[in-house]
Design a protein around this motif. Sequence first.
Motif, short mmCIF file in Angstrom:
data_model
loop_
_atom_site.label_atom_id
_atom_site.label_comp_id
_atom_site.label_asym_id
_atom_site.label_seq_id
_atom_site.Cartn_x
_atom_site.Cartn_y
_atom_site.Cartn_z
N MET A 1 -57.29 36.23 9.67
CA MET A 1 -55.87 34.76 8.89
C MET A 1 -56.51 34.86 7.32
N ILE A 2 -57.00 35.85 6.50
CA ILE A 2 -57.99 35.18 5.24
C ILE A 2 -57.33 36.20 4.50
N HIS A 3 -56.99 37.08 4.83
CA HIS A 3 -56.06 38.33 4.21
C HIS A 3 -54.50 38.23 4.35
N ILE A 4 -53.52 37.04 5.05
CA ILE A 4 -52.37 37.21 5.29
C ILE A 4 -51.98 35.86 4.02
N PRO A 5 -51.09 35.82 3.36
CA PRO A 5 -50.24 34.99 2.50
C PRO A 5 -50.37 33.26 3.44
N LEU A 6 -50.89 32.43 2.65
CA LEU A 6 -51.00 31.11 2.65
C LEU A 6 -49.84 30.71 4.18
N ALA A 7 -48.48 30.53 3.34
CA ALA A 7 -46.88 30.03 3.61
C ALA A 7 -46.91 31.01 4.85
N GLU A 8 -47.40 31.62 5.30
CA GLU A 8 -47.28 32.51 6.54
C GLU A 8 -48.76 32.31 7.60
N GLN A 9 -49.20 31.10 7.70
CA GLN A 9 -50.56 31.54 8.28
C GLN A 9 -50.00 30.16 9.16
N PRO A 10 -49.62 29.25 8.47
CA PRO A 10 -49.08 27.60 10.10
C PRO A 10 -48.12 28.21 10.70
N PRO A 11 -46.81 29.03 10.93
CA PRO A 11 -46.08 30.14 11.42
C PRO A 11 -47.07 30.98 12.69
N LEU A 12 -47.39 31.52 12.19
CA LEU A 12 -48.40 32.41 12.24
C LEU A 12 -49.21 32.31 13.99
N LEU A 13 -50.14 30.43 13.49
CA LEU A 13 -50.57 30.14 14.13
C LEU A 13 -49.67 29.40 15.72
N GLU A 14 -48.95 29.00 14.80
CA GLU A 14 -47.17 27.99 16.10
C GLU A 14 -47.56 29.69 17.09
N ARG A 15 -47.13 30.50 16.77
CA ARG A 15 -46.83 31.32 17.38
C ARG A 15 -48.37 32.03 18.50
N ILE A 16 -49.35 31.95 17.80
CA ILE A 16 -50.39 32.69 18.23
C ILE A 16 -50.92 31.59 19.46
N ALA A 17 -50.83 30.01 19.90
CA ALA A 17 -50.54 29.27 20.22
C ALA A 17 -49.78 29.55 21.23
N ALA A 18 -48.88 29.62 21.82
CA ALA A 18 -47.34 29.42 21.75
C ALA A 18 -47.73 31.16 22.83
N TRP A 19 -48.22 31.78 22.75
CA TRP A 19 -48.67 33.30 23.21
C TRP A 19 -49.71 32.58 23.65
N LEU A 20 -50.43 31.78 24.46
CA LEU A 20 -51.81 31.68 24.85
C LEU A 20 -51.39 30.80 26.48
N ARG A 21 -52.31 31.26 27.31
CA ARG A 21 -51.73 30.11 28.23
C ARG A 21 -52.58 28.44 28.66
N PRO A 22 -51.95 27.35 28.95
CA PRO A 22 -52.77 26.80 28.85
C PRO A 22 -53.69 26.40 29.23
N GLY A 23 -54.74 26.40 28.97
CA GLY A 23 -56.74 26.92 28.37
C GLY A 23 -57.17 27.74 28.05
N GLY A 24 -56.05 28.37 27.84
CA GLY A 24 -56.09 30.30 26.44
C GLY A 24 -57.50 29.69 25.39
N TRP A 25 -58.30 30.56 25.59
CA TRP A 25 -59.02 30.34 23.80
C TRP A 25 -58.10 31.14 22.90
N PHE A 26 -58.23 30.70 21.60
CA PHE A 26 -58.10 31.52 20.14
C PHE A 26 -59.49 30.99 19.43
N LEU A 27 -59.76 32.36 19.21
CA LEU A 27 -61.23 32.56 17.95
C LEU A 27 -60.14 33.29 17.00
N VAL A 28 -60.27 32.74 15.67
CA VAL A 28 -60.43 32.91 14.72
C VAL A 28 -61.22 32.70 13.46
N VAL A 29 -61.43 33.51 12.41
CA VAL A 29 -62.00 33.36 10.85
C VAL A 29 -61.01 32.55 10.18
N MET A 30 -61.27 32.17 9.06
CA MET A 30 -60.26 31.16 8.27
C MET A 30 -61.23 31.02 6.68
#
Length: 91
Positions: A1-30
């Motif tokens: 995430m640290i190499h993606i423009p700030l304005a694009e990070q919140p929408p990307l996090l929303e897309r990632i959350a939608a890709w995950l199944r309920p109970g799915g894990w997300f590991l990220v360095v920020m």
Amino acid sequence: MIHIPLAEQPPLLERIAAWLRPGGWFLVVMGHHAWTGIDKDWLGGGTAMWWSQADADTNRAWITRAGLTVLHEEFVPEGDTGHVLFWARRS
């Protein structure tokens, strides 16, 4: 995430959350501290590297707003500063 423009990070996090199944894990360095900039000679290799990161509190809020629950976070030192490793899970 640290190499993606700030304005694009919140929408990307929303897309990632939608890709995950309920109970799915997300590991990220920020970012731990807010900073945007360029190292023109990254690692002494003559190549430029760009960063764009918010502070840890903002990142945690973005992850939560995306629909994920932060279950653990850890400071990862790097030089004089560092990053935050977040373990989050979709509800």
